[in-house]
Each structure stands twice: as C-alpha cells, then as structure tokens.
Design a protein around this motif. Sequence first.
Motif, short mmCIF file in Angstrom:
data_model
loop_
_atom_site.label_atom_id
_atom_site.label_comp_id
_atom_site.label_asym_id
_atom_site.label_seq_id
_atom_site.Cartn_x
_atom_site.Cartn_y
_atom_site.Cartn_z
N GLY A 1 0.80 -1.22 0.13
CA GLY A 1 -0.08 0.03 0.15
C GLY A 1 0.70 1.19 0.07
N GLY A 2 2.17 1.13 0.14
CA GLY A 2 3.04 2.44 0.05
C GLY A 2 3.04 3.15 1.49
N GLY A 3 3.73 4.12 1.30
CA GLY A 3 3.65 4.95 2.60
C GLY A 3 3.36 6.42 2.15
N GLY A 4 4.43 7.20 1.80
CA GLY A 4 4.00 8.60 1.14
C GLY A 4 3.16 8.38 -0.08
N THR A 5 3.26 7.17 -0.68
CA THR A 5 2.34 7.19 -2.06
C THR A 5 1.11 6.78 -1.73
OG1 THR A 5 3.35 4.83 -2.17
CG2 THR A 5 4.64 6.66 -3.35
N ARG A 6 0.59 6.44 -0.65
CA ARG A 6 -0.51 5.53 -0.42
C ARG A 6 -1.74 6.54 -0.72
NH1 ARG A 6 -1.39 2.11 5.07
NH2 ARG A 6 0.43 1.18 3.78
N ASN A 7 -2.51 5.69 -1.66
CA ASN A 7 -3.77 6.55 -2.15
C ASN A 7 -3.20 7.69 -3.05
OD1 ASN A 7 -5.31 5.38 0.05
ND2 ASN A 7 -6.62 5.56 -1.45
N GLY A 8 -2.02 7.94 -3.64
CA GLY A 8 -1.50 8.76 -4.57
C GLY A 8 -1.85 8.71 -6.09
N ILE A 9 -2.52 7.47 -6.24
CA ILE A 9 -3.05 7.27 -7.67
C ILE A 9 -4.53 7.31 -7.65
CG2 ILE A 9 -3.43 5.35 -9.65
CD1 ILE A 9 -0.33 6.15 -9.79
N PRO A 10 -5.01 8.08 -8.42
CA PRO A 10 -6.47 8.22 -8.42
C PRO A 10 -7.20 7.12 -9.05
CG PRO A 10 -5.59 9.72 -9.97
CD PRO A 10 -4.43 9.03 -9.23
N LEU A 11 -8.42 6.68 -8.59
CA LEU A 11 -9.13 5.38 -9.07
C LEU A 11 -10.05 5.85 -10.40
CD1 LEU A 11 -9.62 3.14 -6.08
CD2 LEU A 11 -7.82 3.12 -7.96
N TYR A 12 -9.87 7.26 -10.60
CA TYR A 12 -10.88 7.75 -11.81
C TYR A 12 -10.19 7.25 -13.08
CZ TYR A 12 -12.79 11.13 -8.34
OH TYR A 12 -13.20 11.53 -7.38
N ASP A 13 -11.06 7.09 -14.01
CA ASP A 13 -10.68 6.74 -15.26
C ASP A 13 -10.08 7.76 -16.27
OD1 ASP A 13 -12.47 4.83 -14.44
OD2 ASP A 13 -14.16 5.74 -15.50
N PHE A 14 -8.66 7.97 -15.60
CA PHE A 14 -7.84 8.83 -16.31
C PHE A 14 -6.93 7.83 -16.91
CE2 PHE A 14 -8.10 11.77 -12.48
CZ PHE A 14 -9.43 12.19 -12.97
N PRO A 15 -6.42 8.20 -18.41
CA PRO A 15 -5.57 7.56 -19.04
C PRO A 15 -4.25 7.07 -18.62
CG PRO A 15 -6.28 9.14 -20.24
CD PRO A 15 -6.87 9.36 -19.14
N ALA A 16 -3.74 8.18 -17.94
CA ALA A 16 -2.17 8.00 -17.56
C ALA A 16 -2.10 8.75 -16.05
CB ALA A 16 -1.22 8.43 -18.54
N LYS A 17 -1.47 7.74 -15.12
CA LYS A 17 -1.29 8.32 -13.69
C LYS A 17 0.01 7.87 -13.40
CE LYS A 17 -6.02 6.31 -13.36
NZ LYS A 17 -6.68 5.37 -12.56
N ARG A 18 0.46 8.61 -12.40
CA ARG A 18 2.14 8.41 -11.71
C ARG A 18 2.14 9.18 -10.43
NH1 ARG A 18 2.47 11.71 -15.68
NH2 ARG A 18 2.41 10.18 -17.33
N ILE A 19 3.29 8.50 -9.82
CA ILE A 19 3.39 9.23 -8.53
C ILE A 19 4.90 9.56 -8.75
CG2 ILE A 19 3.64 9.21 -6.01
CD1 ILE A 19 1.58 7.23 -6.03
N ILE A 20 5.55 10.84 -8.21
CA ILE A 20 6.92 11.17 -7.90
C ILE A 20 6.86 11.14 -6.58
CG2 ILE A 20 8.67 12.57 -8.52
CD1 ILE A 20 7.07 13.27 -11.42
N HIS A 21 7.82 10.29 -5.95
CA HIS A 21 7.94 10.34 -4.32
C HIS A 21 9.04 10.91 -4.08
CE1 HIS A 21 7.63 7.92 -0.34
NE2 HIS A 21 7.55 9.03 -0.23
N HIS A 22 9.23 11.97 -3.44
CA HIS A 22 10.74 12.40 -2.73
C HIS A 22 10.60 12.10 -1.34
CE1 HIS A 22 10.89 14.65 -6.45
NE2 HIS A 22 9.60 15.50 -6.24
N LEU A 23 11.38 10.92 -0.96
CA LEU A 23 11.34 10.46 0.46
C LEU A 23 12.51 11.09 0.93
CD1 LEU A 23 10.50 8.54 2.49
CD2 LEU A 23 11.77 6.80 1.32
N ALA A 24 12.27 12.17 1.85
CA ALA A 24 13.50 12.75 2.72
C ALA A 24 14.45 11.84 3.06
CB ALA A 24 12.73 13.59 3.50
#
Lengths: 163, 703
Positions: free
Chosen positions: B457-480
């Motif tokens: 489920g990730g940590g900082g990325t948790r729920n970062g990807i939307p479940l809407y019907d968008f064609p391309a989705k991503r997360i860029i995670h800057h973990l300090a």
Amino acid sequence: MSIELTVNGRAVSVSVAADTPLLDVLRNHLDLKGSRYGCGLEQCGSCMVVIDGKADYSCVREISAVAGKRIETVESLASHPLHQAFLDEQAGQCGYCLSGILMSAKALLDRNNSPTRADMVTALDSNLCRCGAHPRIIRAIERAAAALREGARANDLREGARS
Amino acid sequence: MSETLPLSILNNRRMEKWVRFQPDRTVKLAVGKVEIGQAVLIALTQIAAEELDIAIDRFAVISGDTADAPDEGSTSSSQSIEMSGRSVRLITAELRARIVDRLARRLNCSPSDIDVLDGAFLLDDEPTGHDYWNFAGDEDFAADIAGTAKPKDPADYKIVGKPVPRRDLAAKISGAGFIHDIVRPDMLHARILRQPSREAVLTAFDEAAVRRAARGDFRIVRVANFVAFVGDDETVVQRAAVAAPAHAKWDKVRKLTPAHQEAAWYLTQPSDDRFVGDSVPDAIAGEVVSETYSRPFVAHAAMAPSCGLAEYRDGRLQVWSHTQGVYPLRNSLADILGLTREQVTVRHAHGAGCYGHNGADDAAVDASVIAMQIPDRCIRVQWRREEEFGYEPVGTAHMTRIKAVLDAAGKPIDWTCEVWAGSHVQRPVYGGNMLTHEALPSPPPAPKPNDPPEAAGGGGTRNGIPLYDFPAKRIIHHLAMTTPVRTSSLRGLGALPNVFALECFVDELAEKAGMDPVTWRLAHLSDPRARRLIESVAERSGWASRGTGGNGKGLGIAWSRYKNKAAYAAVAVEIEVDREVHVRRAWIAADAGLVINPDGATNQLEGGLVHAISMTLKEQVKLDGAGITSLDWDSYPILRFSEIPEISTELVHAPNEPTLGMGECTFGPTAAAIGNAVKHALGVRIRDMPLTRERIAAAILRG
C-alpha cells in the motif's frame, strides 16, 4: 501524615505526604486503578472523580485538600445504570478515557436525570476522547438517564401504593 | 496452493499454534493481532465460533504473546480482519473438517451427514456422544495447515455479521484492564530523563538537586546517556523526573526552528526519489493545471502516556507492552540487550488507542534496560504526558502537488501526483531506531529513509494514484533522507494527505469545468461500488439543494478506496464557518465487503471521521529548540465533545464480497470533504492543513 477521607462510601485513612496527588493515593495506596493518569495537568479528564458531588480532576489535587471529603470513583458504579448503558451502547473504543467520562456523567445525572444534549456536552467538555467514540458515549448517557428516570418513576409508584 | 495462503498461516503452519480444545469445554484461540480499541478480538472470535459451530462464550482468546500466540507481525494497516480474519476462517474450517471427516469414517457416514451444535456432533439430528473435546486428538493439531478446507457459505452465517458485544469493555469501565493497572510482586516504579535528541551527550547532572526535589528514596540507574529514577513510591520518582531536566546539561543537542514544522521544509531537503505508475510522456497537448496541498507533522496523542513492564529473572526477560507487534519488539529487545530471542518473552497488554507507532515500544525498552540493571524485580516505566508528546514518533509532514493535463473538454488525460515527505514508517522492522537504544553505549546509526513497498500500500505514495478513469497516472515520491524529529506510522500513512489533495483538486477541476463536483466525479468513475457510495452520501446530505454557497455554510463531499484495495468510503460534511470551522453534520457510506461485526465496523468508521476532523481542523506538532514544543493538550488540542457533529452511517451489505480492512477508510475522505465544504462556505480554498482560524482569516483576505 495521616489523612482521613471517604472513598466510595468507605472511611479510609492514608499515611502519605500532604502534597501527594489524590490520583496517586487512589491508584497506589487504595488500589483503585479506575482513575487514570492521562496528563497530570488537569487537561484531559482521564483522572476525573466526584468530590463532594462535583466532578473534579484528581491528578493535581493534593490529598490534604480533600481531607474529610467524599470521593467517588468509577469502582463505585458497578450497579449504576451508567455501567450497563455503556456496555449496551458499546460506548468506547480503547476505553482509557471512559472512567473519567463516567464520573463526569455520574455527577451530571446526580443533579439532573433529564439532561439535554447540550447539558451532556457541557458536562463532558472537560473530558477528551481520542478514538472518536463521542456519539456513542452521549447515547449511553441518554440511556442511563432514561433508566434512572424509569427507576425513579417505579419508586414513586411504590411509594404511592404504600401511602 | 500455498502461495495464495495468508502470510499469517505461511508463517505459523502448525494448527496447535492457533486453536486448542481445553478440558473444561472451552476453546483457546491464539492470534497474533492485538486489541488496540478496534474490537478485532471479538470479530476474530466470531469467525472461529462460526466455522466451528461452538458458542462464542466458550472461547478464550490469547493475543500478542511470543510464548503462546502465533507471529502475525504488527497490528496495522487495517489488516486484522482482512488477513488475520481470513486466516482464522481457513484454520478453523480446516480443523472442523479434519475432525468431522475422521468421525464420519468412524460412524460410516458422509461428513455432510454430521451437524455440529455448540461443539457436539449430531447424526440425523441425534447426539453421537462425540464432541470436539472428546473426539479431537493430537493428530488434528500436530499437522501443518493446508488451507484447502472450504469455509461456510456466508448465507449460512449465524454469528458472523451480528453485532456481538466485545468483552474487554467491562473491565475497562470497572477499574482495571490496561497495562497501566498491572501490579506485579516486587514492582518498582520508574521514570526516565530523556536524551533530548539523538547523539546528545549528558555532560553534567546535579543528582543532589534532583534528590532534594523528589523528597524520598529512589535509585538512579545510568547507562551512558540513559538515566532512570527507580523506586517503590511512584510519586517520588515522578517528582524526580519532573525536576531532572533542569538539572541536566547536554552537549550536541539538535537545533530546530519553527521552519522545520512545516511540510514545505521538505522541498529544500535531499531525497531518495521514487517513481510509481505510468511513464512520463514526451509531450502531451492540453492545458496544465496544478495545485499543492499539505499536512504538517501530527501526533498520535493517545490518551495514555506509554507504559512498559519488564522483569529479568534467571536469565530470562519477560516484558509487557502495548506494542502493536510483540514479535518485532522481542527481536529488537534481544538485539539491543545482547540476549537471544529465546530469552525474551513479550506479552501484549492493553493501552490507549493511538492508531500507529507511538511510545509503546520505547517504554518497553526503557523498562527492559532498567530490569537488566536491577534483576529479580518488576520494573514499571510510566511515561509522562510531556514525554509522550515530546518523544513519541510523530506522523510525518507531507506535501502533495497534483498536476493534471486537461483535454479540450476539461477531462484529465495525464495525471501526476508529486509527494514530498519523510518516512511514514520507522518501526524497527523498517530500519527505525528505538529511542532508548540511541542513548545506550553503542547507539545505532541514523536510520535510513524507508517506506512500505507499493505491494503493502506504500507510505508516502498511499492513495496517490486516483481511481478515476484517467488514461495515464503516476506518482513522483521524494522520500526525504532525514526528518527533523523521529517519524513513524500514524493511521493511514500518506492516505490522508494524498486523499485530501486528490479529492480537493477534483473539486477544483469540476469548478473549472463548470460542473457540479458530484456529477464530475460520477462522470469520471466507472467502479460501481464507489459510485453507489457517492450517490448515497449525496442523496442523504441533500446535495442537490446545496446552493452556490459563500454564505458561511458549506457542504462538501469526498471518497476513496483505502490503499486503492481495501474498504471504500464516501463522506459528506455540512459545516458552518465563523472564525473557525464547525462540522455540524456528517454522512458516511462505506463498503467493506463481508462485515464480521457491524457495530464494531460502524464504531471504526465514525471514530475515523472524528479523528480526521480533529486532524484537519486543529492538529500540528510544533518544533523549535531541541525538538517538539507542543507538549500538552493546550498546545496540541484535539476535537472535544462540543465539536462533534451528528453522524449518519450507512454500511453496505455485501456478504459475498471478501472482507476489506476498514479502520482507516473514512480518514482521508473526511479531510477532503471538509476542505471542499470550506470552499463552498467561503468561496476560498485552503490547501494547507490544519484549517485554523488564522488560515481562514488569511484565505478570506487573499480572496
């Protein structure tokens, strides 16, 4: 020094320093673990007891200041309608705040067995709950108040039948 | 087959680790998950009672015990019913099948001819004289669990799905029930002088001054930079601990400023950058829209400061803790103290709800370090309130920037969620340090940045990807690479700040498109389970007549599926804003698949909502000087009775769907619904939590 007070209807005498907090006396000298340490700052209400009929914090209150007074703790509520009402409503999550909340509710119901929601909120606003069980707690107090009123009504009927 | 078994079974294959029939016609059920206020133990018991067809009152549950219960890791991430519940179901179904099959062979009948009534076996409705207690044999328990038995059909459930009351509450409102209430023979009370920060060195300590302040007898235990006050009288050691900081001089103390307490601080920090999701297109035509949202550092703020008990006798260390993971704690203790794992036993005892990794484990280490110095006595360490606020790991500050590329019709065709945050989990199993370990003679190195993997489920990325019907989705995670203070798990990890960002941004996109926010959501969402919940809260909250707003009253909606794979929840809130935000009413709709105990589930949904209101409106850990400066309930306020809304909750009945963890599912949606309601009420958007009086005033001035 020896200090005398009444705890849950029982006269007790404790030999402790005059500035020992009432909460420490209850927990460590009288083995009444229901009143809880939460902050030691009179901010959270985990330590709430009833002193001479009024809900009050026990964590800072020095034992010498309550000499001769009547103290009630959650241990005295085993057969009070509040106890069953909290179980019936499953009114809690972790439960740490509940004994203090029960004592605030006890003091309220002692003076008013038909409290409005606003009365209850006012009586409980000195008590914090972290788990978000507040709506259930209010329902439990309503339930206990109804039981008290029912008990009082039955009592009146009995009295009436006798006279 | 075994690769599909829950980890709980894979790590604990022997049946005898989980269930035993006791001579007094009771059943011992041993589980690795622990009770932290979520009523999980009664739910797990319901599952076992259902599969075995034994009355629930016959069960005694042992939970979280390295000597007597299986290793199920930590109690976290809404996994107790989803994973442990599934395990208990498979295990008890298999135990029943093993025993009934053997009895059927004995009686020369088909297993399906045998019924079970409160543990007694019936054939054609007649007693057979056999029951679990007299017919089960060692062979039933010694064998490994195959996990292949078929559990009951949910249509046949008699106990699962019912609001069975939990059992621990009576003790907790009668006087005992918590770790804080345990009294052991020869118990000594202890308090700690805390090392102000990692690497700080104690250079001077005025012991005489502390003894004068304490006014009583006690011992001082000192091991490098760890100092403890230990004695028979709790009042005396408490006085010593209160006085001690003023009489201790430290060198190499960390220095913080208020700038460290804001999520924006992470923007300036080196980070370990991670990428999740669809690749970045070279070029994409469309309008780019972007907004940035944040949550500050937040405290667990449990009602009870942490407590730990430890006894070292005859070369064995026995520990009681309200940890969320007895086995991980045992392993840490063995490593830190130079003991073997076999020498250490950790037993769970109940603490106050904290929804994550607070000071529980650290207090257990404190007690253990002292116990090794004072063997043959039970050492009880009670943290002070300022110690809990000042030294527990906090939830990290977290900034989320969303960038969407819109097509001509206003639909997102590319979606990037960029996150700046510290580690959301620094439990020792994730490489974090125990507080006391850092004060001992061989302190561990600074922890490396780490976060749960995406599969968890990730940590900082948790729920970062939307479940809407968008064609391309991503997360860029800057973990300090570092955090200003120790951070670790707090309810939902990154889910709350990410859902706050996502679902507020969605409202902003709807407004830009000139669409109603609910209509916009439904237009971009095909998952029927999600749609149904949004429609439910919209209808129940009177969404259709909410008006244009701007008059100080607002209605907002948001939803999410926790971890994008656990329970679904939609939340609507009605608010009033004067100088502050007041949430007056709230509507919840949730779908957690098969619900074991609907009353416990409702309690979690509503508790999560209240917790999230508190966090969204009030909570921020303050940093300055050596560390945390919000050390009491005045400087770290939480929601009070007078601020609790009226709550209406609908739990979808879906008994044929797998159970989905739901302890955290209302958390993010509530925060976002409040953000959206504030916009509706005031006409201005506040993107930084908490939504305090100062931020509201500033937003109104900004217009």
